[in-house]
Design a protein around this motif. Structure first.
Motif, PDB file in Angstrom:
ATOM      1  N   ALA B   1       0.679  -1.152   0.040  1.00  0.00           N
ATOM      2  CA  ALA B   1      -0.040  -0.138   0.047  1.00  0.00           C
ATOM      3  C   ALA B   1       0.924   1.191  -0.034  1.00  0.00           C
ATOM      4  CB  ALA B   1      -0.955   0.109   1.421  1.00  0.00           C
ATOM      5  N   GLN B   2       0.272   2.181  -0.559  1.00  0.00           N
ATOM      6  CA  GLN B   2       1.005   3.513  -0.623  1.00  0.00           C
ATOM      7  C   GLN B   2       0.989   4.306   0.643  1.00  0.00           C
ATOM      8  OE1 GLN B   2      -1.449   4.857  -3.428  1.00  0.00           O
ATOM      9  NE2 GLN B   2      -0.884   3.626  -5.265  1.00  0.00           N
ATOM     10  N   SER B   3       2.215   4.764   0.990  1.00  0.00           N
ATOM     11  CA  SER B   3       2.145   5.421   2.508  1.00  0.00           C
ATOM     12  C   SER B   3       3.562   6.482   2.362  1.00  0.00           C
ATOM     13  CB  SER B   3       2.546   4.290   3.579  1.00  0.00           C
ATOM     14  OG  SER B   3       3.757   3.729   3.287  1.00  0.00           O
ATOM     15  N   VAL B   4       3.368   7.305   3.188  1.00  0.00           N
ATOM     16  CA  VAL B   4       4.533   8.290   3.560  1.00  0.00           C
ATOM     17  C   VAL B   4       4.802   8.090   5.159  1.00  0.00           C
ATOM     18  CG1 VAL B   4       4.918  10.576   3.540  1.00  0.00           C
ATOM     19  CG2 VAL B   4       3.374   9.690   1.924  1.00  0.00           C
ATOM     20  N   SER B   5       6.039   8.273   5.371  1.00  0.00           N
ATOM     21  CA  SER B   5       6.764   7.876   6.872  1.00  0.00           C
ATOM     22  C   SER B   5       7.533   9.102   7.077  1.00  0.00           C
ATOM     23  CB  SER B   5       7.612   6.622   6.517  1.00  0.00           C
ATOM     24  OG  SER B   5       6.851   5.456   6.515  1.00  0.00           O
ATOM     25  N   GLN B   6       7.156   9.433   8.092  1.00  0.00           N
ATOM     26  CA  GLN B   6       8.162  10.609   8.881  1.00  0.00           C
ATOM     27  C   GLN B   6       8.632   9.977   9.984  1.00  0.00           C
ATOM     28  OE1 GLN B   6       5.141  14.101   7.835  1.00  0.00           O
ATOM     29  NE2 GLN B   6       7.267  14.918   8.641  1.00  0.00           N
ATOM     30  N   ASN B  24      10.034   9.414   3.722  1.00  0.00           N
ATOM     31  CA  ASN B  24      10.116   8.232   2.800  1.00  0.00           C
ATOM     32  C   ASN B  24       8.644   7.822   2.227  1.00  0.00           C
ATOM     33  OD1 ASN B  24      12.733   7.766   4.629  1.00  0.00           O
ATOM     34  ND2 ASN B  24      13.150   7.059   2.521  1.00  0.00           N
ATOM     35  N   TYR B  25       8.746   7.624   1.218  1.00  0.00           N
ATOM     36  CA  TYR B  25       7.650   6.949   0.672  1.00  0.00           C
ATOM     37  C   TYR B  25       7.579   5.605   0.057  1.00  0.00           C
ATOM     38  CZ  TYR B  25       9.043   8.430  -3.812  1.00  0.00           C
ATOM     39  OH  TYR B  25       9.875   8.408  -5.029  1.00  0.00           O
ATOM     40  N   SER B  26       6.421   4.644   0.113  1.00  0.00           N
ATOM     41  CA  SER B  26       6.557   3.705  -0.666  1.00  0.00           C
ATOM     42  C   SER B  26       5.487   3.542  -1.914  1.00  0.00           C
ATOM     43  CB  SER B  26       5.818   2.480   0.252  1.00  0.00           C
ATOM     44  OG  SER B  26       4.688   2.632   0.962  1.00  0.00           O
ATOM     45  N   TYR B  27       6.263   3.704  -3.173  1.00  0.00           N
ATOM     46  CA  TYR B  27       5.499   3.485  -4.450  1.00  0.00           C
ATOM     47  C   TYR B  27       6.543   3.592  -5.337  1.00  0.00           C
ATOM     48  CZ  TYR B  27       2.180   4.807  -8.078  1.00  0.00           C
ATOM     49  OH  TYR B  27       1.501   4.942  -9.140  1.00  0.00           O
ATOM     50  N   GLY B  28       6.246   2.738  -6.442  1.00  0.00           N
ATOM     51  CA  GLY B  28       7.328   2.837  -7.423  1.00  0.00           C
ATOM     52  C   GLY B  28       7.135   3.622  -8.677  1.00  0.00           C
ATOM     53  N   VAL B  93       2.560  13.213  -0.398  1.00  0.00           N
ATOM     54  CA  VAL B  93       2.821  13.034  -1.599  1.00  0.00           C
ATOM     55  C   VAL B  93       1.546  12.559  -2.288  1.00  0.00           C
ATOM     56  CG1 VAL B  93       3.720  11.078  -2.869  1.00  0.00           C
ATOM     57  CG2 VAL B  93       4.984  11.748  -0.719  1.00  0.00           C
ATOM     58  N   THR B  94       1.708  12.843  -3.706  1.00  0.00           N
ATOM     59  CA  THR B  94       0.296  12.253  -4.491  1.00  0.00           C
ATOM     60  C   THR B  94       0.974  11.108  -5.557  1.00  0.00           C
ATOM     61  OG1 THR B  94       1.097  13.772  -6.232  1.00  0.00           O
ATOM     62  CG2 THR B  94      -0.682  14.329  -4.658  1.00  0.00           C
ATOM     63  N   PHE B  95       0.251   9.965  -5.420  1.00  0.00           N
ATOM     64  CA  PHE B  95       0.767   8.750  -5.861  1.00  0.00           C
ATOM     65  C   PHE B  95       0.246   8.824  -7.246  1.00  0.00           C
ATOM     66  CE2 PHE B  95       3.055   7.462  -2.581  1.00  0.00           C
ATOM     67  CZ  PHE B  95       2.417   7.648  -1.219  1.00  0.00           C
ATOM     68  N   GLY B  96       0.948   8.576  -8.251  1.00  0.00           N
ATOM     69  CA  GLY B  96       0.651   8.271  -9.938  1.00  0.00           C
ATOM     70  C   GLY B  96       0.515   9.579 -10.454  1.00  0.00           C
ATOM     71  N   ALA B  97       0.806   9.480 -11.587  1.00  0.00           N
ATOM     72  CA  ALA B  97       0.690  10.872 -12.629  1.00  0.00           C
ATOM     73  C   ALA B  97      -0.916  11.104 -12.664  1.00  0.00           C
ATOM     74  CB  ALA B  97       1.045  10.257 -14.160  1.00  0.00           C
ATOM     75  N   GLY B  98      -0.885  12.361 -12.776  1.00  0.00           N
ATOM     76  CA  GLY B  98      -2.373  13.066 -12.464  1.00  0.00           C
ATOM     77  C   GLY B  98      -3.190  12.984 -11.255  1.00  0.00           C
ATOM     78  N   THR B 103      -1.511  12.256   0.047  1.00  0.00           N
ATOM     79  CA  THR B 103      -1.169  11.453   1.502  1.00  0.00           C
ATOM     80  C   THR B 103      -0.217  11.979   2.168  1.00  0.00           C
ATOM     81  OG1 THR B 103      -1.947   9.461   0.068  1.00  0.00           O
ATOM     82  CG2 THR B 103      -0.725   9.140   2.246  1.00  0.00           C
ATOM     83  N   PHE B 104      -0.468  12.260   3.593  1.00  0.00           N
ATOM     84  CA  PHE B 104       0.280  13.080   4.348  1.00  0.00           C
ATOM     85  C   PHE B 104       1.235  11.862   5.611  1.00  0.00           C
ATOM     86  CE2 PHE B 104      -0.691  17.447   4.320  1.00  0.00           C
ATOM     87  CZ  PHE B 104      -1.660  17.600   3.606  1.00  0.00           C
ATOM     88  N   GLY B 105       2.264  12.390   5.779  1.00  0.00           N
ATOM     89  CA  GLY B 105       3.142  11.768   6.689  1.00  0.00           C
ATOM     90  C   GLY B 105       2.359  12.126   8.215  1.00  0.00           C
ATOM     91  N   LYS B 106       2.897  11.527   9.238  1.00  0.00           N
ATOM     92  CA  LYS B 106       2.380  11.727  10.652  1.00  0.00           C
ATOM     93  C   LYS B 106       2.713  13.119  11.087  1.00  0.00           C
ATOM     94  CE  LYS B 106       1.268   7.216  11.800  1.00  0.00           C
ATOM     95  NZ  LYS B 106       1.162   5.942  12.950  1.00  0.00           N
TER      96      LYS B 106
END
Lengths: 111, 114
Positions: B1-6, B24-28, B93-98, B103-106
């Motif tokens: 799952a897409q996520s943002v970590s602080q 850091n974020y998790s998304y390719g 972070v926004t995930f994906g083009a467009g 999605t915010f970190g904590k």
């Protein structure tokens, strides 16, 4: 210029009472609108977003609902508040993908 | 799952110290990256953003951030902090083009001691 208005700033409501928080945007057309909840230690959680009038997407299943009766108006509602609904609610808008502009927020305390 | 970590929940620094807050974020795929700041009692404000181009982005108030794609990171830096930098900082972070859903970190609370 573009502005966002959110009210009220603070609200104390008893458990089981209804809720209506309003957000309006000025100076832009067809914005994307968002409701976020900010809880201590948990960051901002997206609750709802809308890309147009009457179009609402829910990110998290919960006791709340949202409506967009006009292009620049976004309303967050609940029929019966729970204690767990307490938090800081933020409205935001964006056009395209250039970042959000946030409102000043509503501090909701359910007692 | 897409996520943002602080990873830093609370950072305490003395004035003039250098600052680096991790994100850091998790998304390719394609991402757009943001840092927001919330000063005590004030709105969330945009500090800086990255969409494409030079991975070193300069923002307001002397802040900068570097996008390192291989590390999925977008760390915020400032060479010398001031007491007025005391605030909470959020990576988003926004995930994906467009995509336009942030999605915010904590968040990381920064306290600067005079």
């Amino acid at each position: 210029s573009q502005t966002i208005h959110q009210w009220p700033a603070t609200l104390v409501q008893p458990v089981g009472s209804p809720l209506s928080l309003e957000c309006t945007v000025e100076g832009t057309s067809n914005p994307n609108l968002y409701w976020y909840r900010q809880a201590a230690g948990r960051g901002l959680q997206l609750l709802f977003y809308s890309v147009g009038i009457g179009q609402i997407s829910s990110e998290v299943p919960q006791n709340l609902s949202a409506s967009r009766p006009q292009d620049r108006q976004f309303i967050l509602s609940s029929k019966k508040l729970l204690l767990s609904d307490s938090g800081f609610y933020l409205c935001a808008w964006s056009v395209g993908n250039h970042g959000y502009t946030f409102g000043s927020g509503t501090r909701l305390t359910v007692v | 799952a897409q996520s943002v970590s602080q990873h830093n929940h609370h950072v305490i620094l003395s004035e003039a110290a250098s600052l680096e807050l991790g994100c850091n974020y998790s998304y390719g795929g394609t991402v757009n990256l943001f840092w927001y700041v919330q000063y005590p009692g004030q709105h969330l404000q945009l500090l800086l953003k990255y969409f494409s181009g030079d991975p070193l982005v300069k923002g307001i108030k002397g802040f900068e951030a570097e996008f390192i794609k291989s590390k999925f990171s977008f760390n915020l830096r400032k060479p010398s902090v001031q007491w007025s930098d005391t605030a909470e900082y959020f990576c988003a972070v926004t995930f994906g083009a467009g995509s336009y859903q942030l999605t915010f970190g904590k968040g990381t609370k920064l306290s600067v001691i005079p």
